[in-house]
Design an enzyme around this catalytic site. Structure first.
Site, short mmCIF file in Angstrom:
data_model
loop_
_atom_site.label_atom_id
_atom_site.label_comp_id
_atom_site.label_asym_id
_atom_site.label_seq_id
_atom_site.Cartn_x
_atom_site.Cartn_y
_atom_site.Cartn_z
N LYS A 104 0.71 -1.06 -0.07
CA LYS A 104 0.32 0.17 0.26
C LYS A 104 0.49 1.27 0.12
O LYS A 104 0.52 2.38 -0.20
CB LYS A 104 -0.46 0.12 1.38
CG LYS A 104 -1.93 -1.29 1.37
CD LYS A 104 -3.30 -0.69 0.09
CE LYS A 104 -4.09 -1.89 0.35
NZ LYS A 104 -5.20 -1.51 -0.92
N GLU B 279 -10.24 5.93 2.47
CA GLU B 279 -11.06 4.97 3.39
C GLU B 279 -9.57 3.98 3.74
O GLU B 279 -9.40 3.63 2.91
CB GLU B 279 -12.04 4.67 1.88
CG GLU B 279 -11.50 3.28 1.00
CD GLU B 279 -10.48 3.74 0.02
OE1 GLU B 279 -9.90 5.39 -0.03
OE2 GLU B 279 -9.81 3.19 -0.31
N SER C 156 1.62 -9.76 -0.56
CA SER C 156 1.81 -8.31 -0.37
C SER C 156 1.86 -7.58 0.53
O SER C 156 1.64 -6.74 0.73
CB SER C 156 0.32 -7.84 -0.98
OG SER C 156 -1.09 -8.42 -0.74
#
Lengths: 280, 399
Positions: free
Chosen positions: B104, B126, B384
């Site tokens: 991210k 969000e 990830s």
């Protein structure tokens, strides 16, 4: 997809009728020197919502927006979100709402427009959804998450079915964009009163009047302002510039509070009286 | 198989994962389905991103941050123990080793830098599991920006630690209390917030979803995963590419990032969805949160709530480019169950000493299940994120 050569005020499709029933009614009202009042009600909210629609028509609405609830109403504030959630929990569907409207068309008497989000129309298929609106005697349709760039496919289907597609216009849009929106809109042009979501505010935003004035300068189509028009005084104030007002959250609050057809009609009468007193 | 060398960041020769054009379309998917009030903000962002992405100074500054702050490049780990157990050659792209523990950070550093360039002073985001919220709060702290993060009340309850992290980083966490009170509702709230303050605030969307230019922009910010992996694989595999590139898909940003590096190769691309949140698996198109893509919905078009053991994949939609990759057959999308994910979570921990996030455990669950079919092949898996955030939840499940 978008008109490369947007219609300017006083020319092109903007001023050539015949109009749909919704637009004709609003033009007639304006032509008589009056202002337009269009209340919004959430369809399927409570057992008596349909009676409320009729009562609101009798209380002086020039047209009525009927909301088909959607799970993710991104342009709505807490009041209409709550109304959506409750109506969905009570089992409201596009089909149940449209069937009810068709059954009560004679009682309602004034033009109606459905307001929902694009996925409801997309899921049913634009052509089928447009046909089902026409079949229910609904005159107009407002899909707030379908902006100018994306509206082409839908508005073609709507026009073919005789449904007037109302388009929103934002305070931040350029004059050129406002012209394109007005040329493309049918029924009326919905000026968004402020940069935000639906809901009652303590004061009318300066952008409400400013947007109405900018729209009036580029179109002959009826210009109504909604979003942030929450009291009879605010409605009267915006009508100094606009051809009318759309009132949603204030009305739906009364529905949520159990006001019933009479209570909601009483509130609509207050809006009617205030607007007429100022602009009779 | 031989990898094409050279271009690591541009569009692909095969026409996949390039620029979507001004209307933001990936085939029949994508677009900009937002209220008129949000159109100017989306258009401004499109212009700003195009300008920044073509500006070597912006790219250089982002590369510097990704290196010195996020810790890139992330390594590729060859899993010798697990490869032997599965009968294939498994390579992990270690996005779990980035600062804040997942991929991210790649996206938020790009968006925060862009927001600064646009003169914005605040970020709104969000979050579902909290990973994107934490990453955004981190970037906001670094750039000295205000930060508001919307999170569903259901997620706030199950991700307490991330809520605390965000607050520690100086962000304000606001509860999304409407609808299903999860990620999709947090997106609604962030969009509602943004519309009123777009002149000062950038919406830092966390995945390859939303209105144009987000699906494209976020994929480009995540392309670094695939670009690095392509180069690293060429070294490890003597100039070749892996046979299979696999990643978990919720909104789909980590998958888009690694796929982008291999879209123009012969590598088979596999996205893995949770069975309870399989938007591509159900293949019903819809329009929500700004774009047309596959979407879980009921018979009337009401958006359904996704159900997954992993809060990060608890999203009923999927990025529009994934729908396009699925329709065209360039990528395939598989589904795994929560039980398979739990098994994979334990498997990687036990065999390689790497505790994966539950999200990427989905990708491993598919590899493990498909071991016979994949026998002897080289599989690159995008790891990830790290599993620290999931340990508490897994302790309850595994005892």
């Amino acid at each position: 997809m978008i008109a490369a050569n947007p219609a300017t005020a006083g020319s092109g499709a903007d001023t050539s009728g015949p109009w749909g029933r919704l637009e004709q009614a609003l033009r007639d009202r304006r032509g008589a020197g009056r202002k337009c009042l269009v209340p919004y009600l959430t369809g399927g909210l409570g057992n008596d919502w349909l009676q409320t629609v009729s009562a609101v028509a009798a209380a002086g609405a020039d047209a009525i927006e009927i909301g088909i609830p959607f799970s993710d109403p991104v342009m709505d504030g807490t009041v209409i979100q709550q109304a959506n959630d409750r109506a969905l929990a009570e089992g409201a569907t596009p089909q149940s709402i449209l069937a009810a409207v068709r059954g009560a068309a004679a009682d309602i008497g004034v033009p109606t427009a459905v307001m929902t989000y694009v996925n409801i129309a997309h899921h049913m298929g634009y052509e089928r959804f447009a046909a089902s609106l026409a079949d229910a005697t609904v005159n107009g349709c407002i899909l707030p998450d379908l902006p100018l760039e994306e509206v082409g496919e839908w508005s073609g289907c709507a026009a073919a079915a005789g449904v007037e597609t109302v388009l929103l216009a934002a305070p931040t849009a350029s004059d050129e964009r406002l012209r394109s929106i007005c040329a493309r809109a049918r029924g009326f042009v919905y000026g968004v009163g402020l940069m935000g979501i639906t809901g009652v505010r303590s004061e009318l935003a300066a952008s409400a009047t400013a947007t109405a004035a900018r729209l009036k300068a580029v179109t002959d189509r009826p210009v109504l302002v909604g979003v942030g028009v929450g009291t009879p005084a605010q409605a009267a104030e915006v009508c100094e510039t606009a051809d009318g007002a759309v009132v949603g959250s204030a009305i739906v609050t009364r529905m949520l509070d159990g006001g019933g057809p009479e209570g909601v009609a009483e509130l609509v009468s207050e809006f009617r009286t205030a607007i007429d007193a100022a602009h009779g | 198989m031989t990898a094409a060398s050279g271009d690591e960041t541009g569009g692909s020769a095969a026409g996949y994962m390039g620029e979507p054009g001004a209307d933001g379309r990936f085939g029949e998917f994508g677009g900009m389905f937002v209220p008129e009030t949000l159109v100017p903000a989306c258009q401004e962002l499109d212009r700003a991103f195009r300008s920044a992405w073509g500006d070597p100074a912006f790219r250089g500054e982002l590369d510097r941050l990704l290196h010195s702050y996020a810790g890139r490049p992330s390594p590729i780990t060859e899993c010798e123990n697990l490869s032997q157990e599965l009968g294939l050659r498994l390579l992990l792209k270690r996005e779990d080793l980035n600062h804040t523990g997942s991929h991210k950070i790649n996206n938020v550093l790009g968006q925060a830098l862009l927001a600064q360039r646009m003169g914005k002073t605040s970020l709104v985001a969000e979050t579902g599991a909290g990973q994107h919220g934490v990453a955004t709060a981190t970037a906001a702290a670094l750039f000295g920006m205000d930060c508001v993060v919307y999170m569903g009340t259901v997620d706030i309850a199950r991700q307490e630690l991330n809520v605390f992290r965000m607050r520690l980083l100086g962000a304000e966490v606001r509860a999304a209390e409407s609808g299903s009170r999860t990620l999709k509702d947090a997106v609604n709230e962030a969009m509602r917030h943004w519309v009123a303050v777009a002149d000062t605030t950038h919406y830092c969307l966390g995945s390859v979803m939303g209105p144009h230019p987000y699906p494209w922009m976020v994929r480009e910010f995540q392309r670094i995963i695939g670009a690095e992996a392509r180069r690293q694989c060429a070294e490890i595999l003597d100039g070749s590419v892996p046979d299979v590139v696999v990643a978990a898909v919720g909104g789909g940003s980590n998958a888009a990032g690694i796929f982008a590096g291999f879209a123009d190769t012969s590598a088979r691309l596999v996205g893995v969805e949770p069975a309870g949140g399989a938007a591509v698996g159900r293949a019903v198109p819809g329009i929500v949160h700004g774009s047309r893509s596959y979407l879980m919905q009921d018979e009337w078009g009401q958006v359904l709530e996704a159900q997954s053991i992993s809060a990060g994949l608890d999203y009923p939609g999927v990025g529009p480019e994934h729908s396009h990759l699925a329709v065209t057959g360039r990528a395939v999308y598989e589904q795994v169950t929560d039980a398979e994910v739990i098994e994979a979570f334990s498997l990687l921990s036990r065999t390689e000493g790497i505790i994966p996030a539950l999200e990427c455990a989905h990708a491993l669950a598919w590899v493990s299940r498909s071991r016979a079919e994949l026998a002897g092949l080289t599989v690159l898996l995008n790891l990830s994120g790290r599993g620290d955030k999931d340990v508490d939840q897994m302790m309850g499940i595994l005892g």
